[in-house]
Design a protein around this motif. Sequence first.
Motif, PDB file in Angstrom:
ATOM      1  N   TYR A   1       0.833  -1.208   0.000  1.00  0.00           N
ATOM      2  CA  TYR A   1       0.000   0.000   0.000  1.00  0.00           C
ATOM      3  C   TYR A   1       0.864   1.254   0.000  1.00  0.00           C
ATOM      4  O   TYR A   1       0.558   2.236  -0.691  1.00  0.00           O
ATOM      5  CB  TYR A   1      -0.910   0.023   1.230  1.00  0.00           C
ATOM      6  CG  TYR A   1      -1.939  -1.083   1.283  1.00  0.00           C
ATOM      7  CD1 TYR A   1      -2.417  -1.674   0.123  1.00  0.00           C
ATOM      8  CD2 TYR A   1      -2.426  -1.547   2.503  1.00  0.00           C
ATOM      9  CE1 TYR A   1      -3.354  -2.692   0.169  1.00  0.00           C
ATOM     10  CE2 TYR A   1      -3.360  -2.551   2.564  1.00  0.00           C
ATOM     11  CZ  TYR A   1      -3.824  -3.130   1.403  1.00  0.00           C
ATOM     12  OH  TYR A   1      -4.745  -4.141   1.458  1.00  0.00           O
TER      13      TYR A   1
ATOM     14  N   PRO B   1       1.019   8.169  -4.244  1.00  0.00           N
ATOM     15  CA  PRO B   1      -0.101   8.906  -3.639  1.00  0.00           C
ATOM     16  C   PRO B   1      -0.907   9.713  -4.648  1.00  0.00           C
ATOM     17  O   PRO B   1      -2.037  10.107  -4.363  1.00  0.00           O
ATOM     18  CB  PRO B   1       0.600   9.829  -2.625  1.00  0.00           C
ATOM     19  CG  PRO B   1       2.017   9.927  -3.085  1.00  0.00           C
ATOM     20  CD  PRO B   1       2.330   8.603  -3.718  1.00  0.00           C
ATOM     21  N   THR B   2      -0.324   9.945  -5.822  1.00  0.00           N
ATOM     22  CA  THR B   2      -1.039  10.705  -6.857  1.00  0.00           C
ATOM     23  C   THR B   2      -1.963   9.827  -7.692  1.00  0.00           C
ATOM     24  O   THR B   2      -2.668  10.327  -8.567  1.00  0.00           O
ATOM     25  CB  THR B   2      -0.025  11.394  -7.793  1.00  0.00           C
ATOM     26  OG1 THR B   2       0.871  10.404  -8.331  1.00  0.00           O
ATOM     27  CG2 THR B   2       0.777  12.448  -7.046  1.00  0.00           C
ATOM     28  N   THR B   3      -1.987   8.516  -7.428  1.00  0.00           N
ATOM     29  CA  THR B   3      -2.835   7.598  -8.191  1.00  0.00           C
ATOM     30  C   THR B   3      -4.312   7.910  -7.945  1.00  0.00           C
ATOM     31  O   THR B   3      -4.731   8.100  -6.802  1.00  0.00           O
ATOM     32  CB  THR B   3      -2.560   6.136  -7.780  1.00  0.00           C
ATOM     33  OG1 THR B   3      -1.170   5.856  -7.936  1.00  0.00           O
ATOM     34  CG2 THR B   3      -3.365   5.168  -8.634  1.00  0.00           C
ATOM     35  N   GLU B   4      -5.086   7.959  -9.016  1.00  0.00           N
ATOM     36  CA  GLU B   4      -6.522   8.233  -8.881  1.00  0.00           C
ATOM     37  C   GLU B   4      -7.187   7.159  -8.042  1.00  0.00           C
ATOM     38  O   GLU B   4      -6.798   5.993  -8.067  1.00  0.00           O
ATOM     39  CB  GLU B   4      -7.172   8.298 -10.263  1.00  0.00           C
ATOM     40  CG  GLU B   4      -6.695   9.481 -11.101  1.00  0.00           C
ATOM     41  CD  GLU B   4      -7.394   9.543 -12.452  1.00  0.00           C
ATOM     42  OE1 GLU B   4      -8.251   8.663 -12.716  1.00  0.00           O
ATOM     43  OE2 GLU B   4      -7.084  10.445 -13.235  1.00  0.00           O
ATOM     44  N   ASP B   5      -8.212   7.548  -7.291  1.00  0.00           N
ATOM     45  CA  ASP B   5      -8.845   6.655  -6.315  1.00  0.00           C
ATOM     46  C   ASP B   5      -9.337   5.354  -6.941  1.00  0.00           C
ATOM     47  O   ASP B   5      -9.132   4.268  -6.383  1.00  0.00           O
ATOM     48  CB  ASP B   5     -10.026   7.366  -5.632  1.00  0.00           C
ATOM     49  CG  ASP B   5      -9.558   8.486  -4.715  1.00  0.00           C
ATOM     50  OD1 ASP B   5      -8.362   8.513  -4.390  1.00  0.00           O
ATOM     51  OD2 ASP B   5     -10.405   9.326  -4.331  1.00  0.00           O
ATOM     52  N   GLU B   6      -9.987   5.463  -8.089  1.00  0.00           N
ATOM     53  CA  GLU B   6     -10.541   4.268  -8.728  1.00  0.00           C
ATOM     54  C   GLU B   6      -9.438   3.300  -9.139  1.00  0.00           C
ATOM     55  O   GLU B   6      -9.539   2.088  -8.915  1.00  0.00           O
ATOM     56  CB  GLU B   6     -11.359   4.665  -9.965  1.00  0.00           C
ATOM     57  CG  GLU B   6     -12.042   3.475 -10.643  1.00  0.00           C
ATOM     58  CD  GLU B   6     -12.904   3.890 -11.820  1.00  0.00           C
ATOM     59  OE1 GLU B   6     -13.389   2.981 -12.534  1.00  0.00           O
ATOM     60  OE2 GLU B   6     -13.093   5.112 -12.038  1.00  0.00           O
TER      61      GLU B   6
ATOM     62  N   ALA C   1      -6.388   3.232  -7.846  1.00  0.00           N
ATOM     63  CA  ALA C   1      -5.735   2.766  -6.618  1.00  0.00           C
ATOM     64  C   ALA C   1      -6.475   1.573  -6.024  1.00  0.00           C
ATOM     65  O   ALA C   1      -5.856   0.611  -5.546  1.00  0.00           O
ATOM     66  CB  ALA C   1      -5.640   3.902  -5.603  1.00  0.00           C
ATOM     67  N   GLU C   2      -7.788   1.610  -6.055  1.00  0.00           N
ATOM     68  CA  GLU C   2      -8.575   0.494  -5.519  1.00  0.00           C
ATOM     69  C   GLU C   2      -8.386  -0.763  -6.355  1.00  0.00           C
ATOM     70  O   GLU C   2      -8.319  -1.879  -5.820  1.00  0.00           O
ATOM     71  CB  GLU C   2     -10.057   0.874  -5.456  1.00  0.00           C
ATOM     72  CG  GLU C   2     -10.396   1.850  -4.346  1.00  0.00           C
ATOM     73  CD  GLU C   2      -9.936   1.356  -2.978  1.00  0.00           C
ATOM     74  OE1 GLU C   2     -10.200   0.179  -2.656  1.00  0.00           O
ATOM     75  OE2 GLU C   2      -9.306   2.135  -2.246  1.00  0.00           O
TER      76      GLU C   2
ATOM     77  N   LYS D   1      -4.965  -2.133  -5.451  1.00  0.00           N
ATOM     78  CA  LYS D   1      -4.980  -2.763  -4.132  1.00  0.00           C
ATOM     79  C   LYS D   1      -5.662  -4.125  -4.186  1.00  0.00           C
ATOM     80  O   LYS D   1      -5.186  -5.094  -3.582  1.00  0.00           O
ATOM     81  CB  LYS D   1      -5.689  -1.865  -3.123  1.00  0.00           C
ATOM     82  CG  LYS D   1      -4.894  -0.623  -2.745  1.00  0.00           C
ATOM     83  CD  LYS D   1      -5.663   0.245  -1.772  1.00  0.00           C
ATOM     84  CE  LYS D   1      -4.867   1.499  -1.410  1.00  0.00           C
ATOM     85  NZ  LYS D   1      -5.613   2.369  -0.473  1.00  0.00           N
TER      86      LYS D   1
END
Length: 204
Positions: free
Chosen positions: A78, A83-88, A90-91, A94
């Motif tokens: 993680y 940290p600049t990866t877009e939320d969608e 990044a999920e 992960k």
Amino acid sequence: CPVGRVPTLSITKLKTYIECPNKYNEKYIKKSFGNSENEASVSLQLDRPIHAALADFHKSFVADKGESAESALFSSFYSNIPPTTEDELAEKLKSSGREFLYKYIKYLYPKARPLYINQTLDFNTDNFCFQTVVDRIDSYEDGLKLIDYKTGHRQQSDLQMQNDPTICAICAAADNKWPGQIKQYSCIYLGKGTEVKTEVTSLM
């Protein structure tokens, strides 16, 4: 490639270029210098944080400190997602990463005997200069095993590995550094939780 923009080379990129220069151009050159970083697939963007997490884990994890191996590896993964990866995205990273690393901990980690992590190897002659980084080198009683982590879906057989020019060059560079000690070359396919290995012989 575009003037002033020299792409970095990995083992996977070298193999892609050897197999088909046009495929290399489409997969790496055009996407690397396109208008959006999101053109790269989830699989490609997963590669770097997965490799970094495994390197950090094998360098620092201590089994008797109270934290489980799975928790330590997931935490490292993680923290290596930019940290600049877009939320969608990044999920998605992960989710896929957890699946890969869970298989690694369950099926492959118990067999690990790491001696070197991210080991740089050089092999130079009057007409040839080769440098690469091996993900992990394990030590056993009979010698050393070179290990390459794979996040892609394409899997080679042991026979294909013996005839792979990049693998042969890596083994030659390792044998130059540790003469007679390199006994095996292994590809760990993280998506499947499997390992394919081949014996390193003089014929390679």
